[in-house]
Design an enzyme around this catalytic site. Structure first.
Site, PDB file in Angstrom:
ATOM      1  N   LYS A 157      37.670  29.691  35.961  1.00  0.00           N
ATOM      2  CA  LYS A 157      38.022  30.656  34.918  1.00  0.00           C
ATOM      3  C   LYS A 157      38.521  31.913  35.609  1.00  0.00           C
ATOM      4  O   LYS A 157      37.801  32.561  36.372  1.00  0.00           O
ATOM      5  CB  LYS A 157      36.799  31.030  34.070  1.00  0.00           C
ATOM      6  CG  LYS A 157      37.172  31.963  32.924  1.00  0.00           C
ATOM      7  CD  LYS A 157      36.091  32.953  32.569  1.00  0.00           C
ATOM      8  CE  LYS A 157      36.317  34.355  33.077  1.00  0.00           C
ATOM      9  NZ  LYS A 157      37.473  35.069  32.513  1.00  0.00           N
ATOM     10  N   GLU A 232      30.801  36.597  46.155  1.00  0.00           N
ATOM     11  CA  GLU A 232      31.613  37.599  46.865  1.00  0.00           C
ATOM     12  C   GLU A 232      31.685  38.807  45.947  1.00  0.00           C
ATOM     13  O   GLU A 232      32.418  38.804  44.962  1.00  0.00           O
ATOM     14  CB  GLU A 232      33.023  37.049  47.133  1.00  0.00           C
ATOM     15  CG  GLU A 232      33.072  35.866  48.072  1.00  0.00           C
ATOM     16  CD  GLU A 232      32.805  36.255  49.516  1.00  0.00           C
ATOM     17  OE1 GLU A 232      32.606  37.445  49.824  1.00  0.00           O
ATOM     18  OE2 GLU A 232      32.763  35.340  50.355  1.00  0.00           O
ATOM     19  N   CYS A 266      38.180  44.681  47.348  1.00  0.00           N
ATOM     20  CA  CYS A 266      36.758  44.832  47.659  1.00  0.00           C
ATOM     21  C   CYS A 266      36.531  45.274  49.098  1.00  0.00           C
ATOM     22  O   CYS A 266      35.507  45.852  49.414  1.00  0.00           O
ATOM     23  CB  CYS A 266      36.044  43.514  47.411  1.00  0.00           C
ATOM     24  SG  CYS A 266      36.829  42.180  48.288  1.00  0.00           S
ATOM     25  N   GLU A 366      31.646  52.237  44.606  1.00  0.00           N
ATOM     26  CA  GLU A 366      32.975  51.682  44.861  1.00  0.00           C
ATOM     27  C   GLU A 366      33.983  52.386  43.945  1.00  0.00           C
ATOM     28  O   GLU A 366      33.725  52.573  42.760  1.00  0.00           O
ATOM     29  CB  GLU A 366      32.904  50.193  44.515  1.00  0.00           C
ATOM     30  CG  GLU A 366      34.067  49.399  44.966  1.00  0.00           C
ATOM     31  CD  GLU A 366      33.880  47.910  44.656  1.00  0.00           C
ATOM     32  OE1 GLU A 366      33.181  47.583  43.685  1.00  0.00           O
ATOM     33  OE2 GLU A 366      34.430  47.087  45.387  1.00  0.00           O
TER      34      GLU A 366
HETATM   35  P1  NAP Z   1      34.125  41.684  37.090  1.00  0.00           P
HETATM   36  O1  NAP Z   1      34.090  42.528  35.892  1.00  0.00           O
HETATM   37  O2  NAP Z   1      32.858  41.254  37.711  1.00  0.00           O
HETATM   38  O3  NAP Z   1      35.039  40.419  36.710  1.00  0.00           O
HETATM   39  C1  NAP Z   1      35.274  39.359  37.578  1.00  0.00           C
HETATM   40  C2  NAP Z   1      35.285  38.066  36.804  1.00  0.00           C
HETATM   41  O4  NAP Z   1      34.010  37.900  36.193  1.00  0.00           O
HETATM   42  C3  NAP Z   1      36.310  38.011  35.682  1.00  0.00           C
HETATM   43  O5  NAP Z   1      36.833  36.708  35.622  1.00  0.00           O
HETATM   44  C4  NAP Z   1      35.473  38.296  34.462  1.00  0.00           C
HETATM   45  O6  NAP Z   1      35.980  37.751  33.259  1.00  0.00           O
HETATM   46  C5  NAP Z   1      34.187  37.614  34.805  1.00  0.00           C
HETATM   47  N1  NAP Z   1      33.033  38.084  34.031  1.00  0.00           N
HETATM   48  C6  NAP Z   1      32.892  39.242  33.349  1.00  0.00           C
HETATM   49  N2  NAP Z   1      31.679  39.275  32.741  1.00  0.00           N
HETATM   50  C7  NAP Z   1      31.054  38.117  33.049  1.00  0.00           C
HETATM   51  C8  NAP Z   1      29.776  37.562  32.726  1.00  0.00           C
HETATM   52  N3  NAP Z   1      28.881  38.224  31.998  1.00  0.00           N
HETATM   53  N4  NAP Z   1      29.485  36.342  33.204  1.00  0.00           N
HETATM   54  C9  NAP Z   1      30.364  35.661  33.973  1.00  0.00           C
HETATM   55  N5  NAP Z   1      31.583  36.137  34.299  1.00  0.00           N
HETATM   56  C10 NAP Z   1      31.921  37.351  33.852  1.00  0.00           C
HETATM   57  O7  NAP Z   1      34.907  42.374  38.274  1.00  0.00           O
HETATM   58  P2  NAP Z   1      36.296  43.076  38.225  1.00  0.00           P
HETATM   59  O8  NAP Z   1      36.121  44.489  37.827  1.00  0.00           O
HETATM   60  O9  NAP Z   1      37.268  42.281  37.471  1.00  0.00           O
HETATM   61  O10 NAP Z   1      36.710  42.938  39.765  1.00  0.00           O
HETATM   62  C11 NAP Z   1      36.431  43.910  40.676  1.00  0.00           C
HETATM   63  C12 NAP Z   1      35.143  43.631  41.440  1.00  0.00           C
HETATM   64  O11 NAP Z   1      35.284  42.450  42.192  1.00  0.00           O
HETATM   65  C13 NAP Z   1      34.872  44.716  42.426  1.00  0.00           C
HETATM   66  O12 NAP Z   1      33.516  45.062  42.432  1.00  0.00           O
HETATM   67  C14 NAP Z   1      35.261  44.097  43.754  1.00  0.00           C
HETATM   68  O13 NAP Z   1      34.651  44.676  44.862  1.00  0.00           O
HETATM   69  C15 NAP Z   1      34.900  42.686  43.535  1.00  0.00           C
HETATM   70  N6  NAP Z   1      35.650  41.825  44.457  1.00  0.00           N
HETATM   71  C16 NAP Z   1      34.964  41.243  45.491  1.00  0.00           C
HETATM   72  C17 NAP Z   1      35.636  40.456  46.400  1.00  0.00           C
HETATM   73  C18 NAP Z   1      34.888  39.819  47.527  1.00  0.00           C
HETATM   74  O14 NAP Z   1      35.400  38.880  48.101  1.00  0.00           O
HETATM   75  N7  NAP Z   1      33.689  40.246  47.856  1.00  0.00           N
HETATM   76  C19 NAP Z   1      37.004  40.218  46.256  1.00  0.00           C
HETATM   77  C20 NAP Z   1      37.673  40.826  45.196  1.00  0.00           C
HETATM   78  C21 NAP Z   1      36.968  41.632  44.296  1.00  0.00           C
HETATM   79  P3  NAP Z   1      36.703  38.620  32.116  1.00  0.00           P
HETATM   80  O15 NAP Z   1      38.032  38.052  32.060  1.00  0.00           O
HETATM   81  O16 NAP Z   1      35.956  38.393  30.868  1.00  0.00           O
HETATM   82  O17 NAP Z   1      36.650  40.062  32.550  1.00  0.00           O
END
Ligand code: NAP
Length: 465
Positions: A157, A232, A266, A366
């Protein structure tokens, strides 16, 4: 809930495409299908799995320009960065196509002449992935490629902001000959799909890239069925400039680390710590380089910094900058915005802040935006203390040509990825992942296939001697 997801261009607010939001029934059916797919895919021999992965990589490369254009339209990053991401995405497929044929077992000397002990590896089962919007291609392939190489089936997803790239990649996997029940995508809200994934008896592993709070919720959700997890999560990367550093080189690498994807990565540097004797010189050179960056629509030639993905991200950045200024930070450049909440586009100009300190939100959380906060330190011990003083432990960077300074920093920084005179350390052949609340497990390298494999130990007794 709407039956479709409207995918919009964050540079203009324009609708690009509406995609189907899958229903609960459809997602459950896909999971059941994926279980059947696993049973068949696990039996495909490793050389054939490897061949199919290579064919998938080739299909993606053949369609690179088109995929990159779609990625820039849904994510906003400059077209050259999107092309770079497609290459980065296929590098994971290429790497794991090679690893598929190197999943070895072992034989252990037994303590009895009539026993034989062997260890073999088998695929874990169906893997369910949830990916973020910031790297819509690479975050998917670095999960899908090792899963498929190991013999697992895979369902993903993507983030609602960026489903198009992921859908294209899965369609190309089918064109390459990977069975339709071995790799699938579903579209829907994270909270809904996430729960269906964690509750499903057909899923053996959850792999997630995204924010730390959602990662924690998925770990909790996986507990009832004891699913394997790879997480991650968020970062808060420090970048340390030692007194002896080559400042011109460090400026170039810091620009790459900070402003790629408009600072929405990230691993991008979030805190710049500079030795007090060179902080003014570094800040001056860095600001001059930042002033050359061009902000705009990623499809326009020459754009270095695209838009922020959405209003939530934009508001967080603006709040952090205002908080820092109120608490005494000096703006060296930037603090300029171009946004229209009605229309739905959000540009933040590259910003450099000096004299930041630990009381400011920007040094604690962050940012996920093109803001560079600079602070100074006196001793290496102090730099390490500031750098490690966070629940995160994903990436850290330092610049020094002194091997004693470098080895000290390497040994004392609590981060999973370290760049020494290197602002872009990520590579398919290296283990990517974080310590502390930045995650669990690693993706990439030989480590990246391990989480998709079970270990089976066989002890045979009563053998002829
Ligand atoms: P996010 O809000 O956690 O969203 C990431 C994914 O999770 C999206 O597909 C989102 O779907 C889904 N999601 C949202 N709520 C959920 C729930 N309750 N249960 C399961 N899945 C759910 O993060 P973001 O703001 O999009 O992305 C930025 C974050 O990702 C930052 O903190 C960044 O550091 C981290 N990141 C980490 C890495 C790494 O490798 N460590 C790489 C890239 C990014 P929806 O479509 O519904 O929003």
């Amino acid at each position: 809930m709407s039956k479709t997801i409207k995918v919009k261009n964050p540079a203009t607010g324009e609708l690009i495409q509406e995609v189907t939001r899958h229903t609960v029934e459809e997602i459950n059916r896909a999971l059941e299908n994926g279980q059947k797919g696993f049973e068949k895919w696990a039996k495909v021999n490793a050389h054939e799995r490897s061949r199919l992965l290579k064919a998938w990589s080739q299909k993606i490369q053949e369609n690179k320009e088109e995929i990159a254009k779609v990625m820039t339209m849904e994510n906003g990053k400059p077209l050259q960065e999107s092309i770079g991401e497609v290459n980065y995405a296929t590098s994971y497929i290429d790497w794991y196509a090679e690893e598929a044929v190197r999943i070895y077992g072992r034989t252990i000397p037994a303590s009895s002449e009539t026993k034989r002990i062997t260890v073999s590896r088998q695929p874990i089962g169906q893997v369910a992935a949830i990916t973020p919007w910031n790297f819509p291609a690479a975050m998917m392939t670095r999960k899908a490629a090792p899963a498929l190489a190991a013999g697992c089936s895979f369902i993903v997803k993507a983030a609602e902001e960026t489903p198009l790239t992921t859908m294209t990649l899965v369609e190309l996997a089918y064109e390459a000959g990977i069975p339709k029940d071995a790799i699938q995508y579903v579209n829907g809200r994270g909270s809904v799909v996430g729960q269906l994934f964690t509750d499903s008896p057909f899923v053996r592993k959850i792999t997630f890239t995204g924010s730390t709070p959602i990662g924690k919720a998925l770990i909790k959700g996986s507990a009832d069925t004891v699913k394997h997890v790879t997480m991650e999560l968020g970062g808060h990367a420090p970048l340390i400039i030692a007194e002896d550093a080559d400042l011109d080189y460090a400026v170039g690498q810091t620009i790459i680390s900070k402003y790629r994807n408009a600072g929405q990565t990230c691993v991008c540097v979030n805190r710049i710590l500079v030795h007090e004797n060179v902080v003014d010189a570094f800040a001056e050179k860095f600001t001059a380089a930042v002033n050359k960056l061009k902000v705009g629509n990623g499809l326009e030639a020459g754009t270095d910094v695209g838009p922020i993905i959405n209003e939530k991200g934009y508001d967080k950045i603006v709040a952090q900058v205002n908080d820092a200024i109120e608490k005494g930070a000096e703006v060296l450049t930037g603090n300029k915005y171009e946004a229209d909440k009605e229309q739905g586009y959000f540009f933040v100009y590259p910003t450099v802040l000096k004299n930041v300190d630990a009381s400011m939100d920007i040094m604690q959380e962050e940012t996920f935006g093109p803001i560079a906060p600079i602070t100074s330190f006196k001793t290496l011990e102090e730099a390490v203390e500031i750098a490690n003083n966070t629940p995160y432990g994903l990436a850290a960077y330092f610049f020094t040509n002194d091997y004693r300074t470098g080895t000290y920093l390497h040994d004392h920084l609590d981060f999973g990825i370290i760049g020494w005179n290197d602002g872009a350390p990520s590579a398919a052949h290296a283990p990517f992942g974080g310590m502390k609340e930045s995650g669990l497990g690693r993706e990439g390298g030989t480590e990246g296939i391990e989480p998709y494999l079970e270990t089976k130990y066989l002890s045979v007794g009563n053998l002829l001697n």
